[in-house]
Write a protein that holds these residues in place. Structure first.
Motif, PDB file in Angstrom:
ATOM      1  N   ILE A  95       0.862  -1.183   0.000  1.00 29.00           N
ATOM      2  CA  ILE A  95       0.000   0.000   0.000  1.00 29.00           C
ATOM      3  C   ILE A  95       0.899   1.234   0.000  1.00 29.00           C
ATOM      4  O   ILE A  95       1.831   1.342   0.799  1.00 29.00           O
ATOM      5  N   LYS A 154       0.546   5.610  -0.514  1.00 26.32           N
ATOM      6  CA  LYS A 154      -0.309   6.777  -0.674  1.00 26.32           C
ATOM      7  C   LYS A 154       0.535   7.999  -0.989  1.00 26.32           C
ATOM      8  O   LYS A 154       1.656   8.140  -0.507  1.00 26.32           O
ATOM      9  N   MET A 170      -4.446   7.077  -3.347  1.00 28.55           N
ATOM     10  CA  MET A 170      -3.986   5.724  -3.074  1.00 28.55           C
ATOM     11  C   MET A 170      -3.351   5.169  -4.348  1.00 28.55           C
ATOM     12  O   MET A 170      -4.037   4.809  -5.297  1.00 28.55           O
ATOM     13  N   GLN A 228      -2.978  -0.404  -3.812  1.00 28.49           N
ATOM     14  CA  GLN A 228      -4.024  -0.836  -2.902  1.00 28.49           C
ATOM     15  C   GLN A 228      -3.917  -2.337  -2.641  1.00 28.49           C
ATOM     16  O   GLN A 228      -4.692  -3.126  -3.161  1.00 28.49           O
ATOM     17  N   GLU A 281      -5.435   1.046 -11.322  1.00 24.62           N
ATOM     18  CA  GLU A 281      -5.745   1.845 -10.142  1.00 24.62           C
ATOM     19  C   GLU A 281      -5.150   1.237  -8.876  1.00 24.62           C
ATOM     20  O   GLU A 281      -5.792   1.171  -7.827  1.00 24.62           O
ATOM     21  N   GLY A 282      -3.905   0.770  -8.985  1.00 18.80           N
ATOM     22  CA  GLY A 282      -3.192   0.255  -7.829  1.00 18.80           C
ATOM     23  C   GLY A 282      -3.560  -1.145  -7.414  1.00 18.80           C
ATOM     24  O   GLY A 282      -3.071  -1.644  -6.394  1.00 18.80           O
ATOM     25  N   ARG A 283      -4.409  -1.826  -8.188  1.00 19.32           N
ATOM     26  CA  ARG A 283      -4.813  -3.194  -7.885  1.00 19.32           C
ATOM     27  C   ARG A 283      -4.384  -4.128  -9.005  1.00 19.32           C
ATOM     28  O   ARG A 283      -4.499  -3.782 -10.184  1.00 19.32           O
TER      29      ARG A 283
END
Length: 308
Positions: free
Chosen positions: A8, A10, A15, A18, A207-209
């Motif tokens: 994770i 930020k 973010m 994730q 998106e960070g996933r």
């Protein structure tokens, strides 16, 4: 070779990552793909020890990114998307400078310089000033810089960014040679077509996933939505009506005697649809599945995540 668990990161309220889980096999060429802003660069910077995540863990070649940053620098070669070069240095001096930063000096450093320039096909530019090199040559020089300490893992952030077609081909051939030498290579890119004929494994991030990862062959296979082309002797109007009413099917484009469509499901569903079309007296002269691309797979997965 690379394992991350629950990363994770930020930036203020944004973010960037994730809970990212990656697994990069040893000796693989891992294509890390996604749109701009998906979190690719952030991930590579964490793996190279340049950023610290808020949560999660990461290991490269058995070394913990947080607990052993010095060990990470020994096993990782990082090539950023936007890099700085010392314009007032000659190409050979540039590599000797970085060799010295890793404690490599004397005849060993000079031999290493010559070998790396030969690898990236810049031997003839050894005495040229860095600022006289083309964009493609500068990219290859920075790749040589990332190899100066003989790392086990290469992290390349958009290595073909801004290159002309010929320079991209040259870069691709160099990466293939590095793969043959046993390096584990992670290449981030949003130009998916460039990775299809180079990578052995792929991870798709959005998106960070992480949407999906695995061997390239597995990513392009399976019972997901597939594309087909059907050509008829005559108009395709009757065939198009059947396809439009078929569960899981959708027309992508059509001409007078040809229709391209997508269909979800397995081989039994494909066979049933074709039987229905032929049984309606449509004279089918060509029917084939088109090759699934990385773009198709990425778009499919993104739609599934959004529930589209």
């Amino acid at each position: 070779m690379i394992i991350t668990r629950g990363l994770i990161k930020k930036y203020g309220r944004v973010m960037a990552l994730q809970g990212l889980d990656l697994e990069v096999p040893e000796g693989s060429v891992y294509g890390f793909i996604g749109q701009n802003g998906a979190g690719k660069t952030t991930t590579l910077r964490i793996l190279s020890g340049l950023l610290i995540p808020e949560e999660g863990s990461a290991e490269v070649a058995g070394r913990d990114v947080l607990r052993d940053p010095r060990g990470i620098r020994e096993v990782v070669g990082y090539m950023p998307d936007f890099f700085g070069v010392y314009d007032d240095l000659r190409v050979g001096e540039y590599l000797l400078f970085y060799a010295a930063a890793y404690g490599i000096k004397g005849e060993t450093a000079r031999k290493l310089r010559d070998d790396l320039l030969e690898l990236v096909e810049l031997g003839h530019k050894r005495d040229a000033f860095v600022d006289t090199l083309s964009r493609g040559m500068q990219q290859r020089l920075c790749l040589a810089r990332s190899l100066i300490h003989d790392p086990q893992v290469l992290l390349l952030d958009e290595p073909a960014s801004g290159l002309d077609p010929l320079a991209r081909v040259e870069m691709r051939e160099i990466l293939r040679e590095l793969c043959r030498l046993g390096k584990t290579i992670v290449i981030s890119s949003h130009i998916l077509s460039e990775l299809a004929d180079l990578c052995t494994h792929v991870g798709m991030i959005r998106e960070g996933r992480l949407l999906r990862q695995g061997p390239l062959s597995d990513m392009l296979a399976g019972d997901r939505v597939r594309k087909f082309i059907l050509r008829c002797n005559g108009t395709v109007e009757a065939a198009a009506e059947i396809i439009e009413g078929w569960p899981g099917a959708g027309i992508l484009s059509s001409a007078i005697n040809q229709v391209e469509f997508q269909l979800s499901g397995g081989s039994d569903d494909v066979a049933a649809l074709l039987r229905e079309i032929v049984g309606s007296q449509v004279q089918v002269v060509h029917f084939a599945q088109t090759e699934q691309s990385l773009e198709d797979t990425f778009i499919q997965l993104a739609r599934e995540v959004n529930g589209v």
